[in-house]
Design an enzyme around this catalytic site. Structure first.
Site, PDB file in Angstrom:
ATOM      1  CE  LYS A  56      -0.369  -0.590   4.919  1.00 30.61           C
ATOM      2  NZ  LYS A  56      -1.155  -1.099   5.995  1.00 30.61           N
TER       3      LYS A  56
HETATM    4  N1  GLU Z   1      -3.944  -0.785  11.254  1.00 28.85           N
HETATM    5  C1  GLU Z   1      -3.076  -1.787  10.740  1.00 28.85           C
HETATM    6  C2  GLU Z   1      -2.740  -1.507   9.300  1.00 28.85           C
HETATM    7  O1  GLU Z   1      -3.441  -0.750   8.628  1.00 28.85           O
HETATM    8  C3  GLU Z   1      -3.693  -3.164  10.782  1.00 28.85           C
HETATM    9  C4  GLU Z   1      -3.257  -3.874  11.946  1.00 28.85           C
HETATM   10  C5  GLU Z   1      -3.820  -5.211  12.234  1.00 28.85           C
HETATM   11  O2  GLU Z   1      -4.582  -5.771  11.429  1.00 28.85           O
HETATM   12  O3  GLU Z   1      -3.536  -5.667  13.285  1.00 28.85           O
HETATM   13  O4  GLU Z   1      -1.764  -2.042   8.814  1.00 28.85           O
END
Ligand code: GLU
Length: 492
Positions: free
Chosen positions: A250
């Site tokens: 990403k």
């Molecule tokens: N907020 C995290 C991210 O966008 C995801 C973390 C998780 O799934 O534990 O990479």
């Protein structure tokens, strides 16, 4: 019963790797009559934006992966934005502080840099550990208005071993990690802390996320243990590689990477159901050779134990093939509706006018011929004007093909007679079969090869390289319009 969560940070636009995570969370929870929660991890205030947050929700909805609980839908875990849950994190911080598992650390970032550099000079890694401050230091920091952070004491004597359910047992020697900042100076928790508290508070049974989080999981496990909470199961999904074998993420610049963001797929006029199917099969192998699954069918067929252990390779051609198959499967009416939806959204004024003025029955006449030939709806906009418009200029190079022994002389030698044959057919006789019969006997009588007549006819009617064939085009355009186009070519 599986309770899963998709927990995006609104720092990026929705990437197909993230949709994969959301999809697998969705499927696992639906299969077990559990719950699929959407949680917005917005504690990285410097990089989170409202715009990304809204776009995440919009594009998740576009993919049809509707959450059981999350923004706009309370399932008993409210609130779903981490920035609205600060009090809760505070409660857990107090537990850790009181049990001496967390402490205040007071170095400035410059001091931390110096410490890091000093270790680097000795060729040693830098791991922050708790310092004893003298009363004088503490007094000085106070006068300086230094704001401390809270760090969690990594249990350095421990080796954390856990079973990753996608891959295998993994071990981490905790000495390799410095004490973890869990609350920053502004009292906002870091990702590592908030994620653990929320997974506990939301009763998450299965944490499904990308393999890039594997090391984080070791840190999370010691936090879970420090809070005396039960561990969820962890499933780390392999990465996505582009066809050169490089990791796609990403963080890639969208300008450098061809179609990885969900909104880019819509801009290329893909169908969301095709994208979901394509994504599912990039990481998961069904039991048999089957390739096409609707979301409902995926719920039935998906087996997380058959998720690939190796990295997935992105294949844009496969995405196109899937999309083409989904377009083919649409009913004629649905096909017309969806093409029009796209034309209203992206088409120019001329297309919008066509959508509004051309009778729906006409759209339904050509739909079966064209929907089997398209891979994205964008191709309709690019190549299918001929259903509605006459060519503005006559392109003889398109009609004449030396290699196929089609020259302008040959075309002009049969065209007037061919027009006459067609003119003799009444409007009632104007069916695909009759046109075919008449033209085939005409070609035989002229002692020409089929393609020497059919290619030019098709090209004159459509002025593009690929379209439905000559019989089909004559039928779709109707007698009057077909003859106008053929005569125009002949007369110019
Ligand atoms: N907020 C995290 C991210 O966008 C995801 C973390 C998780 O799934 O534990 O990479």
């Amino acid at each position: 019963m599986h309770i899963t969560r998709f927990a995006p940070s609104p720092t990026w636009r929705l990437h197909i790797g993230s949709v994969r995570t959301a999809l697998f969370c969705y499927l696992m929870s639906k299969q077990s009559g559990g719950k699929y929660i959407l949680r917005i991890e917005d504690t990285d205030q410097a990089r989170s934006t409202k715009l990304n947050e809204e776009s995440l929700l919009e594009w998740l909805q576009w993919t049809d992966l509707h959450w059981d609980a999350g923004p706009g839908k309370d399932g008993g875990e409210w609130p779903y934005y981490q920035m609205e849950r600060l009090e809760l994190y505070n409660k857990y911080v107090q537990i850790l502080l009181e049990s001496w598992k967390a402490y205040y650390a007071r170095e400035t970032s410059e001091e931390l840099d110096e410490m890091r550099e000093a270790m680097n000079k000795q060729k040693k890694p830098f791991h922050y550990r708790q310092k004893e401050y003298t009363p004088e230091q503490l007094e000085w920091y106070k006068q300086e208005w230094r704001i401390p952070v809270i760090r969690f004491k990594i249990p350095v004597d421990q080796t954390v071993t856990f079973n990753d359910w996608v891959k295998w047992e993994t071990s981490f020697d905790m000495k390799q990690f410095g004490d973890l900042v869990i609350v920053k100076g502004d009292w906002i928790p870091t990702y590592h802390f908030a994620v653990v508290v929320d997974d506990i508070e939301m009763w998450i049974t299965d944490v499904i996320r990308g393999e890039d989080h594997l090391t984080n999981t070791a840190k999370h496990i010691v936090l879970f243990e420090a809070i005396w909470a039960d561990l969820p199961r962890f499933w780390h999904l392999p990465l996505l590689l582009n066809n050169t074998g490089k990791k796609m993420s990403k963080r890639d610049d969208p300008a450098d990477v061809w179609l990885v963001l969900v909104d880019q797929f819509r801009d290329e006029w893909f169908l969301p159901e095709a994208i979901i199917n394509f994504i599912a099969l990039m990481w998961w192998n069904p039991w048999d050779e089957r390739e096409f699954f609707s979301l409902e069918e995926l719920v039935k067929a998906f087996d997380i134990n058959r998720v690939q252990k190796s990295n997935a390779v992105y294949d844009y051609k496969r995405a196109l093939r899937f999309n083409g198959e989904y377009i083919k499967r649409l009913s004629d009416q649905e096909f017309v509706q969806r093409v029009k939806d796209y034309l209203y959204l992206y088409g120019d004024e001329q297309w919008k006018e066509i959508c509004e003025t051309i009778d729906n029955d006409y759209w339904l006449t050509f739909a079966p011929y064209i929907k089997v030939r398209m891979q994205t709806f964008k191709q309709f906009e690019q190549y299918c004007q001929y259903f509605f418009l006459r060519p503005s200029t006559i392109d003889r190079d398109m009609v004449n093909k030396e290699k196929m022994k089609i020259t302008e002389d040959i075309v002009q030698s049969f065209l007037p007679d061919c027009i006459e044959v067609l003119e003799h057919l009444s409007v009632q006789q104007w069916t695909e079969e009759t046109i075919k019969e008449e033209l085939i006997s005409f070609i035989q009588a002229k002692e020409l090869k089929n393609w020497q007549v059919l290619w030019p006819l098709r090209a004159i009617l459509t002025w593009v390289e690929a379209s439905p064939g000559a019989f089909e085009m004559l039928f779709v355009l109707g007698k009057e319009e077909s003859l106008v186009r053929l005569k125009e070519y002949h007369n110019q």
